[in-house]
Enzyme design. Structure first.
Site, PDB file in Angstrom:
ATOM      1  N   LYS A  62      26.852  22.907  37.373  1.00 52.50           N
ATOM      2  CA  LYS A  62      26.471  24.073  38.038  1.00 52.50           C
ATOM      3  C   LYS A  62      25.442  23.846  39.236  1.00 52.50           C
ATOM      4  CE  LYS A  62      27.392  28.650  37.109  1.00 52.50           C
ATOM      5  NZ  LYS A  62      28.694  29.181  36.644  1.00 52.50           N
ATOM      6  N   GLY A  78      30.414  47.962  34.170  1.00 52.84           N
ATOM      7  CA  GLY A  78      30.835  47.159  35.272  1.00 52.84           C
ATOM      8  C   GLY A  78      32.051  47.154  35.730  1.00 52.84           C
ATOM      9  N   TYR A 132      37.218  45.998  37.268  1.00 53.53           N
ATOM     10  CA  TYR A 132      38.196  46.790  37.971  1.00 53.53           C
ATOM     11  C   TYR A 132      39.335  46.325  37.579  1.00 53.53           C
ATOM     12  CZ  TYR A 132      41.214  49.085  41.017  1.00 53.53           C
ATOM     13  OH  TYR A 132      42.230  49.976  41.605  1.00 53.53           O
ATOM     14  N   GLY A 188      33.263  45.795  38.841  1.00 53.15           N
ATOM     15  CA  GLY A 188      33.303  45.058  39.887  1.00 53.15           C
ATOM     16  C   GLY A 188      34.595  44.246  39.864  1.00 53.15           C
ATOM     17  N   ASN A 189      34.615  42.985  40.582  1.00 49.40           N
ATOM     18  CA  ASN A 189      35.995  42.235  40.613  1.00 49.40           C
ATOM     19  C   ASN A 189      36.652  42.118  39.389  1.00 49.40           C
ATOM     20  OD1 ASN A 189      35.585  41.692  43.345  1.00 49.40           O
ATOM     21  ND2 ASN A 189      33.981  40.259  42.949  1.00 49.40           N
ATOM     22  N   VAL A 190      35.973  41.884  38.212  1.00 48.49           N
ATOM     23  CA  VAL A 190      36.804  41.637  37.022  1.00 48.49           C
ATOM     24  C   VAL A 190      37.098  43.016  36.238  1.00 48.49           C
ATOM     25  CG1 VAL A 190      36.567  40.326  34.859  1.00 48.49           C
ATOM     26  CG2 VAL A 190      35.778  39.142  36.756  1.00 48.49           C
TER      27      VAL A 190
HETATM   28  P1  NAD Z   1      30.703  41.927  40.310  1.00 48.67           P
HETATM   29  O1  NAD Z   1      29.305  41.877  41.023  1.00 48.67           O
HETATM   30  O2  NAD Z   1      32.219  42.000  41.293  1.00 48.67           O
HETATM   31  O3  NAD Z   1      30.762  43.189  39.416  1.00 48.67           O
HETATM   32  C1  NAD Z   1      29.799  43.533  38.545  1.00 48.67           C
HETATM   33  C2  NAD Z   1      29.665  45.147  38.595  1.00 48.67           C
HETATM   34  O4  NAD Z   1      28.738  45.447  37.512  1.00 48.67           O
HETATM   35  C3  NAD Z   1      29.450  45.643  39.943  1.00 48.67           C
HETATM   36  O5  NAD Z   1      30.102  46.575  40.227  1.00 48.67           O
HETATM   37  C4  NAD Z   1      27.771  46.382  39.772  1.00 48.67           C
HETATM   38  O6  NAD Z   1      27.677  47.356  40.504  1.00 48.67           O
HETATM   39  C5  NAD Z   1      27.890  46.429  38.225  1.00 48.67           C
HETATM   40  N1  NAD Z   1      26.744  46.636  37.289  1.00 48.67           N
HETATM   41  C6  NAD Z   1      25.508  45.999  37.963  1.00 48.67           C
HETATM   42  N2  NAD Z   1      24.437  46.479  36.755  1.00 48.67           N
HETATM   43  C7  NAD Z   1      24.917  47.403  36.131  1.00 48.67           C
HETATM   44  C8  NAD Z   1      24.508  48.306  35.010  1.00 48.67           C
HETATM   45  N3  NAD Z   1      23.252  48.093  34.774  1.00 48.67           N
HETATM   46  N4  NAD Z   1      25.732  49.144  34.527  1.00 48.67           N
HETATM   47  C9  NAD Z   1      26.674  49.285  34.834  1.00 48.67           C
HETATM   48  N5  NAD Z   1      27.417  48.587  35.959  1.00 48.67           N
HETATM   49  C10 NAD Z   1      26.369  47.462  36.393  1.00 48.67           C
HETATM   50  O7  NAD Z   1      30.861  40.440  39.492  1.00 48.67           O
HETATM   51  P2  NAD Z   1      32.084  40.075  38.752  1.00 48.67           P
HETATM   52  O8  NAD Z   1      32.627  39.058  39.386  1.00 48.67           O
HETATM   53  O9  NAD Z   1      33.175  41.104  38.275  1.00 48.67           O
HETATM   54  O10 NAD Z   1      31.708  39.595  37.110  1.00 48.67           O
HETATM   55  C11 NAD Z   1      31.387  40.424  36.310  1.00 48.67           C
HETATM   56  C12 NAD Z   1      30.690  39.512  35.125  1.00 48.67           C
HETATM   57  O11 NAD Z   1      31.655  38.626  34.579  1.00 48.67           O
HETATM   58  C13 NAD Z   1      29.555  38.785  35.273  1.00 48.67           C
HETATM   59  O12 NAD Z   1      28.633  38.701  34.374  1.00 48.67           O
HETATM   60  C14 NAD Z   1      30.005  37.410  35.848  1.00 48.67           C
HETATM   61  O13 NAD Z   1      29.121  36.444  35.672  1.00 48.67           O
HETATM   62  C15 NAD Z   1      31.211  37.294  34.667  1.00 48.67           C
HETATM   63  N6  NAD Z   1      32.241  36.270  35.111  1.00 48.67           N
HETATM   64  C16 NAD Z   1      33.014  36.611  36.200  1.00 48.67           C
HETATM   65  C17 NAD Z   1      33.929  35.740  36.453  1.00 48.67           C
HETATM   66  C18 NAD Z   1      34.778  35.703  37.676  1.00 48.67           C
HETATM   67  O14 NAD Z   1      35.787  35.222  37.626  1.00 48.67           O
HETATM   68  N7  NAD Z   1      34.218  36.649  38.619  1.00 48.67           N
HETATM   69  C19 NAD Z   1      34.119  34.776  35.670  1.00 48.67           C
HETATM   70  C20 NAD Z   1      33.433  34.601  34.172  1.00 48.67           C
HETATM   71  C21 NAD Z   1      32.607  35.399  34.232  1.00 48.67           C
END
Ligand code: NAD
Length: 340
Positions: A78, A175, A181, A177-179
């Site tokens: 990392k 949450g 939704y 976000g990307n994942v």
């Molecule tokens: P993202 O930033 O696109 O989405 C996160 C969402 O969580 C946002 O919409 C944010 O507003 C919301 N959020 C933040 N605090 C909150 C709260 N207190 N209550 C409710 N919602 C809240 O991130 P992502 O890429 O969707 O990743 C989401 C999680 O999955 C993270 O923990 C990330 O580390 C993990 N993850 C992501 C991936 C990936 O491929 N993107 C892979 C493995 C793990």
């Protein structure tokens, strides 16, 4: 410093300060037994250098475990770039980071993580080939992560509830976000009834209008009466304060480091709540950046991601047989692959 390194079984810790771009970055390579270390690059502010070091070591170790369980030919690594407080040139900074990676000769491959963007990876790629997930290679990890979480949810539902379909189940997604939704879309397509929360109201409204989801505020999501709770926002949300509120029988979501500490996995197990270890269920993104980097076809990436469901079923069955948490079983499997 060597205490920290030894405690985490870390192999290498590299620092780079580049005066002209203002780059202050750290790369941790935890274990390369199964292949070159692969892991994202965080670009956030830290309260102290020590916090950044702790974070990068902990995350690199997690990547080793994740790669081992997901069976990708990758070690764990990392990077963190300490976000400068003064004005900086983003392109220059990520180019300098690319040179830093290149000097490690391919022992570490980078990708996006919190705070970094796919366009930043384009800058990295100007100075090194050891990067996956640029705008050109199209290895966006998020949709594949969502697919893996969906497969894991189906496996957990079958194991815990004896159901082969999600139709009519109440699933709370925290949450969007990307994942989160993308996951909500897959769950909705399968007939699940969604309860959602996000601190960003627009993201909530999108799920209400597109999927007929019920919206709840961020503090209420833990206590929602549902079959499954899917944390897809922050880490640390399964803790001594939230566990007593849970009214679900499964916790399975995308967020990294969902348990505030290892002990919480045992607490869930003792309460009869099935927990899908986060680093297993959310490994789809790693599979995408790893196999994408190795130029494997999308069909293989999807198939390997869907297979995470079977991996979780095995862990759940062993957890039931040995009466220990799935997290502990997953750690044992990963450690045998990394250290035995
Ligand atoms: P993202 O930033 O696109 O989405 C996160 C969402 O969580 C946002 O919409 C944010 O507003 C919301 N959020 C933040 N605090 C909150 C709260 N207190 N209550 C409710 N919602 C809240 O991130 P992502 O890429 O969707 O990743 C989401 C999680 O999955 C993270 O923990 C990330 O580390 C993990 N993850 C992501 C991936 C990936 O491929 N993107 C892979 C493995 C793990």
């Amino acid at each position: 410093m060597f205490d920290k390194i030894e405690r985490a079984d870390l192999n290498e810790l590299h620092f780079r300060h580049d005066k002209s771009s203002g780059l202050r970055a750290i790369i941790a390579i935890h274990n390369t037994r199964l292949g070159p270390a692969l892991g994202g690059c965080r670009f956030i502010t830290y309260d102290s250098d020590d916090d950044a070091i702790e974070d990068v070591i902990r995350l690199a170790r997690g990547m080793s475990y994740k790669a081992a369980i997901a069976n990708v030919p990758q070690g764990g690594g990392k990077a963190v770039i300490l976000k400068p407080l003064e004005p900086f040139d983003r392109q220059e900074l990520f180019q300098a980071f690319g040179s830093f990676i290149h000097d490690l000769g391919g022992r570490y491959i980078t990708a996006v993580d919190s705070g970094s963007l796919i366009t930043d990876m384009d800058e990295v790629a100007l100075n090194t080939p050891y990067v996956s997930g640029t705008t050109r290679d199209g290895h966006d990890p998020s949709p594949v992560t969502a697919l893996g979480v969906y497969a894991g949810i189906c496996a957990a539902v079958q194991h815990q509830l004896g159901r082969t379909s999600l139709k009519g189940l109440r699933i709370a997604v925290q949450g969007l976000g990307n994942v989160g939704y993308a996951l909500a879309a897959l769950l909705h397509k399968d007939g699940a009834r969604l309860i959602v929360s996000d601190i960003d109201e627009r993201r909530v409204q999108r799920c209400v209008s597109e999927f007929g989801a019920e919206a709840v505020d961020s503090n209420s999501i833990y206590g929602v009466d549902c079959d499954l709770f899917a944390p897809c926002g922050l880490g640390g949300v399964i803790n001594a304060r939230t566990i007593p509120q849970l009214r679900c029988s499964i916790v399975a979501g995308a967020a990294n480091n969902q348990l505030s500490d290892d002990g919480q996995g045992e607490v869930l197990h003792k309460k009869g709540i099935l927990y899908a270890p986060d680093y297993v269920i959310n490994a789809g993104g790693l599979i995408q950046v790893s196999l994408g980097y190795l130029k494997k076809p999308a069909s293989e990436i999807n198939q390997r991601t869907l297979a995470l469901g079977g991996t979780l079923t095995d862990l759940f069955e062993r957890s039931r047989a040995d009466n220990v948490s799935p997290e502990q079983i997953a750690n044992r499997v990963a450690e045998s692959l990394l250290f035995d």
